[in-house]
Design a protein around this motif. Structure first.
Motif, PDB file in Angstrom:
ATOM      1  N   VAL A 118     -43.218  11.331 -11.830  1.00 25.72           N
ATOM      2  CA  VAL A 118     -42.160  10.312 -11.922  1.00 25.72           C
ATOM      3  C   VAL A 118     -40.820  10.916 -11.505  1.00 25.72           C
ATOM      4  CG1 VAL A 118     -40.855   8.851 -13.509  1.00 25.72           C
ATOM      5  CG2 VAL A 118     -43.334   8.977 -13.695  1.00 25.72           C
ATOM      6  N   TYR A 121     -41.056  11.468  -7.561  1.00 28.45           N
ATOM      7  CA  TYR A 121     -41.195  10.335  -6.648  1.00 28.45           C
ATOM      8  C   TYR A 121     -40.334   9.139  -7.013  1.00 28.45           C
ATOM      9  CZ  TYR A 121     -44.670  13.180  -4.502  1.00 28.45           C
ATOM     10  OH  TYR A 121     -45.267  14.216  -3.863  1.00 28.45           O
ATOM     11  N   VAL A 122     -40.092   8.907  -8.305  1.00 28.41           N
ATOM     12  CA  VAL A 122     -39.191   7.801  -8.645  1.00 28.41           C
ATOM     13  C   VAL A 122     -37.743   8.259  -8.528  1.00 28.41           C
ATOM     14  CG1 VAL A 122     -38.654   6.056 -10.366  1.00 28.41           C
ATOM     15  CG2 VAL A 122     -40.971   6.883 -10.167  1.00 28.41           C
ATOM     16  N   ARG A 123     -37.545   9.576  -8.608  1.00 27.17           N
ATOM     17  CA  ARG A 123     -36.216  10.172  -8.444  1.00 27.17           C
ATOM     18  C   ARG A 123     -35.198   9.641  -9.448  1.00 27.17           C
ATOM     19  NH1 ARG A 123     -36.816   9.251  -2.747  1.00 27.17           N
ATOM     20  NH2 ARG A 123     -34.912   8.023  -2.741  1.00 27.17           N
ATOM     21  N   VAL A 124     -35.632   9.597 -10.708  1.00 28.63           N
ATOM     22  CA  VAL A 124     -34.711   9.303 -11.792  1.00 28.63           C
ATOM     23  C   VAL A 124     -34.428  10.641 -12.466  1.00 28.63           C
ATOM     24  CG1 VAL A 124     -34.577   8.185 -14.043  1.00 28.63           C
ATOM     25  CG2 VAL A 124     -35.491   6.945 -12.102  1.00 28.63           C
ATOM     26  N   ALA A 125     -33.216  10.804 -12.972  1.00 29.65           N
ATOM     27  CA  ALA A 125     -32.853  12.098 -13.568  1.00 29.65           C
ATOM     28  C   ALA A 125     -33.886  12.512 -14.610  1.00 29.65           C
ATOM     29  CB  ALA A 125     -31.471  12.001 -14.202  1.00 29.65           C
TER      30      ALA A 125
ATOM     31  N   LEU C 281     -25.071  13.318 -15.901  1.00 31.48           N
ATOM     32  CA  LEU C 281     -24.570  14.558 -15.317  1.00 31.48           C
ATOM     33  C   LEU C 281     -23.070  14.507 -15.087  1.00 31.48           C
ATOM     34  CD1 LEU C 281     -27.457  15.076 -12.796  1.00 31.48           C
ATOM     35  CD2 LEU C 281     -27.187  16.026 -15.074  1.00 31.48           C
ATOM     36  N   VAL C 323     -37.391   3.866 -17.542  1.00 33.21           N
ATOM     37  CA  VAL C 323     -37.468   4.444 -16.198  1.00 33.21           C
ATOM     38  C   VAL C 323     -37.370   3.372 -15.114  1.00 33.21           C
ATOM     39  CG1 VAL C 323     -38.960   5.669 -14.591  1.00 33.21           C
ATOM     40  CG2 VAL C 323     -38.578   6.579 -16.865  1.00 33.21           C
ATOM     41  N   VAL C 326     -33.721   2.042 -14.962  1.00 29.89           N
ATOM     42  CA  VAL C 326     -32.779   2.964 -14.340  1.00 29.89           C
ATOM     43  C   VAL C 326     -33.099   3.115 -12.855  1.00 29.89           C
ATOM     44  CG1 VAL C 326     -31.969   5.339 -14.314  1.00 29.89           C
ATOM     45  CG2 VAL C 326     -32.317   4.184 -16.476  1.00 29.89           C
ATOM     46  N   ALA C 327     -34.389   3.072 -12.546  1.00 24.09           N
ATOM     47  CA  ALA C 327     -34.782   3.291 -11.152  1.00 24.09           C
ATOM     48  C   ALA C 327     -34.244   2.200 -10.240  1.00 24.09           C
ATOM     49  CB  ALA C 327     -36.297   3.369 -11.041  1.00 24.09           C
ATOM     50  N   ALA C 330     -30.196   3.473 -10.191  1.00 20.84           N
ATOM     51  CA  ALA C 330     -29.641   4.820 -10.305  1.00 20.84           C
ATOM     52  C   ALA C 330     -30.605   5.882  -9.810  1.00 20.84           C
ATOM     53  CB  ALA C 330     -29.230   5.109 -11.745  1.00 20.84           C
ATOM     54  N   ARG C 331     -31.331   5.583  -8.744  1.00 17.00           N
ATOM     55  CA  ARG C 331     -32.190   6.624  -8.190  1.00 17.00           C
ATOM     56  C   ARG C 331     -31.317   7.647  -7.492  1.00 17.00           C
ATOM     57  NH1 ARG C 331     -37.016   4.429  -4.675  1.00 17.00           N
ATOM     58  NH2 ARG C 331     -37.619   6.588  -4.851  1.00 17.00           N
ATOM     59  N   SER C 332     -31.642   8.909  -7.682  1.00 16.53           N
ATOM     60  CA  SER C 332     -30.850   9.886  -6.943  1.00 16.53           C
ATOM     61  C   SER C 332     -31.381   9.937  -5.518  1.00 16.53           C
ATOM     62  CB  SER C 332     -30.922  11.260  -7.613  1.00 16.53           C
ATOM     63  OG  SER C 332     -32.109  11.388  -8.329  1.00 16.53           O
ATOM     64  N   PRO C 333     -30.516  10.283  -4.564  1.00 15.59           N
ATOM     65  CA  PRO C 333     -30.974  10.349  -3.180  1.00 15.59           C
ATOM     66  C   PRO C 333     -32.022  11.443  -3.018  1.00 15.59           C
ATOM     67  CG  PRO C 333     -28.764  11.237  -3.401  1.00 15.59           C
ATOM     68  CD  PRO C 333     -29.115  10.633  -4.708  1.00 15.59           C
TER      69      PRO C 333
END
Ligand code: ATP
Ligand code: MG
Lengths: 323, 517, 339
Positions: A118, A121-125, C281, C323, C326-327, C330-333
């Motif tokens: 997750v 691939y989902v790229r959430v912190a 962050l 998740v 937030v996704a 707010a997904r990070s690049p």
């Protein structure tokens, strides 16, 4: 092994504070009485401290992988393994040691694999992902087992007796150290450090950062599984409610051990020292008697010791950057 | 010495959302050549480098490196392509040694051959010119050494294709020459070297060919003899934007006779250095030069109130009282109208999550405070527009994040931030790092205008040719102290160079920097 | 009210990428609307003044407790002392009143103590950066331990304190409280006022902007003469004060002091901040976003309760939804785009 550990302490300045604190605490405990330094005392200490050491170890590789990846889910994950072990396996008559150990280790690794995927691939912190894992597992644990109860498999009951230093619980701990030791000997350790220290640098330099992150999580998951085994041995039953406590304690141990929650700095030795120090602090405080307010004094003193040792850490770290 | 084509890009395009960074990019480079890629800020040079390295994937077109397709940095490593990216990528928490060998091994297995430590120590000694402790943390090192670490990391890989994206921007003259020697060696071994740079002198000296990018389109390739400042400029910039020509101003002796606005007495960069005094006449432009680590950087930071000098005192004439007032801190600097622009924009300049507007305006908020620290906002918009126009900053919407700008344009925003404060004195610490030629000229023109209106400028640069026809006086640092002040006719390459190496006034320097202009 | 806060945020054209902000905020609104519609369809009595009142009341407590968490998140810190200060305030107030202090004086004392703990927290931890959360945890333990020692001196109950709560305090935050005769408890108004004020302060004052600056780049902020120490101390003090306030208001809600009332706020405040879209962050986000996050979280919980889910199941569902929520915005690049 202790020789290499010693060398590490003398080389890595971030270990000065935890090692110093360890010595101070050891002296203080000795001063308060000989209870800890008997066979039974030591055996009991190992039994109580192992789940904490192993959870601290479980988040170590994950934190080292960077991106502020404090694994909040570790406590509930340990609880999840614990309650499913008691309810689903033992409750259904599956008590074979191999099955139990495979379940614990496999479940821990599988859950961490999911979290890693997750994150990648989902790229959430990562901290959000593990917060989510924390909440989900805390809830699920209570759904699997609504209150503490159940019994550990028969063969495990003797583990929690705490009568011998060389108990199977110690083997769990040594097993975890062995796994870490093997990994440290490979390039994985350096790749992990580099990924945590600066992921973009590692990526552009050709480190397979995703693979490294996945392995870090899975190793953490295996440690969490071992932690759950030792925890089950300690309480000889299931308990769905201690997740949050263990998460906080593990993160605290990690920080006391000199690791940086922003990645790149830290290691198993530091985390272990941090966890042992936490145990020693509690042990030391328990040797005093403050009457009815004993629990509160312990809590306050614990908090203040935490604050104090963090401040010393800051001092050492800032000295280091100046130097 | 083969001359086979090693890098080929055909019809490559790449867009980031609305921004079309590359529109139509065709490129070829051969083995054994140094091929320069030039273009204005934001023309797509770094994007091109990232596509070749497999970091970015093109939207259209074909890229082959040594006959293979490169889809990731891991592929690039396998093929033998190494890139030194524009941003200096060094892990602060890791040792120099670890930084040098990052990514060389498999996930578990070491690919080690031979003695890495000796090899590392050797190459650093050769590149940096002095030995570097391999075990210290990279975070405590200055930017120029970090840049060397990155270069050493690339060279240690013995690349077939080496891409340097503005890698000399943080290096001083002496270091640049060592880098060139290294590039010459690699070229002789048959490697392809692609360099991206805004330093014309460097290009002329080292490049065999140069490909010019304009707004994401490759507009042509020049052979060695055709590489001249004028040729490059005319190809880089569309005619309508080519506003400021290279008007050469003479050094204005008169400006130096004006009353002083800033004085520094008894300064030293470190304990053992000789004490020196410094003064800045109102309305003048003083250039500061020196090889790396000769104290000029500490000096300018002390003037800005960022660090405390070893002893001595800095005084600035107050606007209100017309008296000389000591400057000891950043707050003093702000109150006395002293603005500072850093060349290390990533670390001490930009706020990456904030908009372009915020990044520029944040410098003036303090001057626009009403009661209770409330910012008076209406005045900010005209100010923003003025600075963007003045410096020709290429922006989309002001509310886009600053990180959507190319490196050079980010730097311009920071210069705008300093100008926006209407300072008395502006301190620029190598501000033209990574800024294209046209913009540099714009910047000089603006600083000249600023000086003519009574502002004073201290301009530190690692490129000496920047001072010529621009500065009224050049102060050269050597050995931690102000070694020599040059004015008038002396502001020329030879005397500045001589002073930078601590040589007597008329001694000639052993190497010459050819410069066709 | 939210729209006012959000408007001040968007209105600050330069604030931060307006487009991004619009996107995350409109998605937040859609999410909220979707949850409300779901509730209306699935749960009888979901759309009723009673339910709205109870949602807003619970949201107000969470919202007040999340003020500090949001500010800390903006500089990249987490404040884990919040639950302990809430719990401490919740038992300290009644025992001070039992000791004979008039209620307003006692409240001021508690508020000041909360602020002081926060100030210590900020002052001690600004050097620690990422590790600051453990410092706040330690101080939280110390504070709540000290309070319990005080409250249990001469009584058997450390963790629970019984004292008559004055009617006006009860009215402030009880479910059937009245705001100048209107049928909702004043705590909702208190929250609204604080939210609007905070939203405005964040975008229009030097302090607000320096907070974002410190969160975005410490060194660059230092070059502008912004004192990181000051920023950390102030936001942690605010966090301490807000936690103390929440603890005291919770006393009016529940009627008796209990040290454990704060426990749920340990991670729900973090969840509210995160769902709102503030990055943990540092450097991006705001309290307006957190208000949305708080409402989404509270409405979601209320919906789940209405659907008959037990507390553990609610927790699991909320966890599962974080998740994806937030996704959405707010997904990070990808790392490829960060070089
Ligand atoms: N990750 C990104 N997201 C959005 N826009 C981008 C991104 N990277 C580059 N751009 C945009 O693409 C264009 C080309 O950028 P690039 O960095 O390639 O310029 P450059 O030629 O290297 O400029 P400089 O000389 O200033 O380094 C610019 O307009 C820039 O704003
Ligand atoms: Mg570039």
């Amino acid at each position: 092994m202790s020789a290499t550990a010693f060398r590490q302490v003398t080389q890595d300045r971030s270990l000065y504070v935890p090692a110093g604190l360890f010595l101070v605490l050891l002296c203080a405990v000795a001063f308060r009485g000989q209870g800890l330094f008997t066979n039974n005392g030591l055996a009991g200490a190992i039994l109580v401290a192992t789940p904490l050491i192993l959870t601290a170890l479980a988040i170590t590789p994950i934190v080292m992988a960077g991106r502020g990846a404090v694994d909040l889910s570790v406590g509930p994950l340990m609880g999840f393994v614990n309650v499913t072990l008691i309810t689903w396996l033992v409750g259904n008559g599956i008590t074979h040691p191999v099955a139990i150990i495979a379940w614990a280790v496999g479940l821990g690794a599988a859950f961490q694999l999911v979290q890693a995927l997750v994150i990648i691939y989902v790229r959430v912190a990562p901290i959000i992902v593990t917060l989510s894992g924390f909440l989900v597992l805390s809830g699920v644990n209570l759904m699997v087992m609504s209150r503490p109860g159940g019994v550990a498999p028969d063969w495990m009951l003797s583990w929690g007796a705490g009568t011998s230093v060389f108990s199977p619980v110690l083997l769990l701990l040594l097993g975890a150290f062995a796994i870490w030791g093997v990994l440290r000997g490979t390039m994985f350790y350096r790749n992990l450090r580099m990924t945590g220290a600066d992921e973009r640098m590692a990526y552009t330099s050709g480190v397979q950062v995703d693979v490294v992150r996945i392995i870090a999580h899975m190793v953490g998951g295996v440690f969490a599984g071992l932690a759950a085994l030792s925890y089950t041995a300690l309480i000889s039953s299931g308990d769905p409610t201690q997740g949050s406590t263990y998460t906080l304690q593990a993160v605290t141990a990690l920080v006391l051990g000199g690791a940086s929650l922003s990645g790149g700095r830290g290691g198993a030795l530091g985390s272990t020292l941090g966890a042992i120090n936490m145990f020693l602090i509690s042990y030391l405080l328990s040797t005093f008697n403050f009457g009815t307010v004993s629990g509160f004094v312990t809590q306050m003193a614990f908090g203040l010791i935490l604050v104090g040792s963090l401040l010393v850490n800051v001092f050492v770290i800032s000295r280091r950057t100046v130097a | 010495m083969g001359s086979e084509i090693t890098v080929r890009m055909i019809d490559v395009a790449k867009a980031f959302g609305e921004t079309r960074a590359l529109k139509k990019c065709d490129f070829e480079a051969r083995a054994g050549e140094v091929h320069a890629i030039v273009g204005e800020n934001g023309s797509g040079k770094s994007t091109m480098a990232k596509i070749m390295s497999g970091v970015l994937h093109p939207d259209a077109g074909k890229v082959t490196i040594l006959g293979e397709k490169v889809a990731s940095p891991v592929d690039a490593k396998r093929v033998g392509l190494t890139t030194i990216f524009q941003e200096v990528l060094v892990a602060d928490e890791a040792s120099v040694f670890e930084n040098l060998y990052v990514g060389r091994d498999g996930v578990f297995r070491s690919q080690s051959t031979g003695d890495r430590r000796t090899e590392a120590a050797e190459i650093l000694a050769r590149l940096v010119g002095k030995s570097v402790d391999l075990d210290q943390l990279a975070g405590s090192l200055p930017l120029s050494i970090k840049q060397w670490i990155v270069i050493a990391r690339a060279i240690l890989r013995k690349p077939q294709v080496l891409i340097l994206d503005e890698s000399s921007a943080a290096l001083d003259l002496d270091s640049t020459l060592r880098l060139h020697a290294e590039i010459d060696r690699l070229r002789a071994e048959g490697a392809t070297i692609l360099i991206v740079t805004h330093r014309i002198a460097e290009l002329v000296r080292i490049a065999d060919r140069a490909t010019i990018l304009r707004d994401g389109i490759t507009v042509g390739t020049l052979g060695k003899d055709e590489i001249t400042e004028e040729n490059l400029l005319s190809m880089m910039t569309p005619a309508d934007r080519r506003a400021s020509d290279a008007t050469e101003y003479a050094s204005r002796k008169k400006a130096l006779e004006a009353p002083l606005i800033l004085t520094a007495t008894g300064l030293a960069a470190h304990r053992s250095a000789r004490l020196f005094d410094f003064d800045l006449p109102k309305g003048s432009i003083v250039g500061v030069a020196g090889l790396d680590g000769q104290g000029q950087d500490a000096f300018i930071r002390a003037l800005a109130g960022i660090i405390q000098p070893f002893g001595g005192e800095v005084k600035v004439r107050s606007v209100d009282t017309d008296k000389m007032v000591p400057l000891r801190s950043l707050d003093d600097a702000a109150n006395l109208g002293v603005s500072y622009v850093s060349g290390d924009r990533k670390r001490e300049g930009i706020f990456p999550q904030q908009s372009i507007f915020e990044n520029l305006a944040i410098g003036v908020y303090r001057k626009k405070l009403g009661p209770l620290g409330v910012i008076r906002k209406p005045t900010l918009k005209p100010m923003f527009k003025r600075e963007v126009d003045r410096l020709r900053i290429k922006i989309g919407s002001p509310s886009n994040r600053i990180t959507s700008l190319s490196g050079g344009n980010q730097q311009k925003v920071l210069i705008g931030r300093a100008f926006a404060n209407d300072p008395q004195v502006i301190l620029l610490n190598d501000p033209a790092r990574g800024v294209d030629l046209g913009t540099k000229r714009d910047l000089y023109r603006e600083l000249r205008l600023f000086a003519e209106k009574g502002g004073s400028v201290i301009y530190l640069s690692s490129e000496i040719e920047e001072f010529i026809g621009f500065a009224d006086r050049v102060d050269v640092f050597f050995g931690g102290t102000l070694f020599r002040s040059l004015t008038g006719e002396e502001i020329a390459e030879a005397p500045i160079l001589a002073a930078m190496f601590g040589k007597a006034r008329d001694a000639s320097v052993d190497f010459d920097l050819e410069r066709t202009a | 009210m939210i729209s006012t806060v959000l408007n001040t945020e968007i209105g600050a054209a330069g604030g931060s990428s307006a487009l991004r902000k619009h996107k995350s905020i409109s998605i937040g609104f859609c999410l909220l609307a979707g949850l409300l519609i779901l509730g209306a369809l699935l749960v009888p009595g979901f759309v009723s003044p009673q339910n709205a009142r109870s949602i807003l009341l619970l949201a107000a407590f969470l919202g007040l407790a999340s003020v500090g968490q949001t500010l800390c998140a903006l500089v990249g810190a987490l404040d884990l002392s919040i639950p302990y200060i809430i719990g401490g305030a919740n038992i300290l107030l009644p025992s001070l009143m039992v000791a004979g202090l008039p209620a307003p004086v006692a409240m001021i004392v508690v508020l000041v103590l909360g602020t002081l703990v926060g100030a210590c927290n900020g002052a001690l931890s600004f050097r620690l950066q990422g590790q600051a959360l453990i410092m706040s945890l330690g101080l939280g333990f110390a504070a709540v331990g000290a309070v319990q020692i005080y409250t249990s001196l001469g009584s058997q109950f450390g963790g629970t304190v019984f004292a008559p709560v004055p009617g006006w305090l009860r009215n402030l935050s009880a479910f059937n409280g009245k705001f100048f005769g209107l049928p909702f408890p004043p705590v909702i108004v208190i929250w609204a006022v604080i939210a609007v004020a905070l939203g405005w302060i964040m975008h229009n004052t030097w302090f607000g902007r320096s907070l974002y600056a410190v969160g975005g780049s410490r060194t660059a902020a230092a070059r502008l003469g912004i004192s990181e120490f000051k920023v950390w101390t102030v936001i942690h003090s605010v966090s301490g004060a807000m936690s103390a306030l929440t603890g005291m208001l919770l006393l009016g809600f529940s009627g008796g002091g209990f040290v454990g009332v704060g426990d749920p706020y340990l991670f729900t405040t973090v969840a509210a901040v995160v769902i709102g879209g503030t990055s943990l962050l540092g450097g991006a986000g705001g309290y307006g976003a957190t208000v949305l996050g708080v409402l989404v979280l509270t409405v979601l919980t209320s919906l789940l309760v209405g659907l008959g889910l037990s507390f553990p199941a609610q927790q699991a569902v909320v966890g599962l939804l974080i998740v994806p929520m937030v996704a959405i915005y707010a997904r990070s690049p990808h790392i490829r785009n960060q070089i």
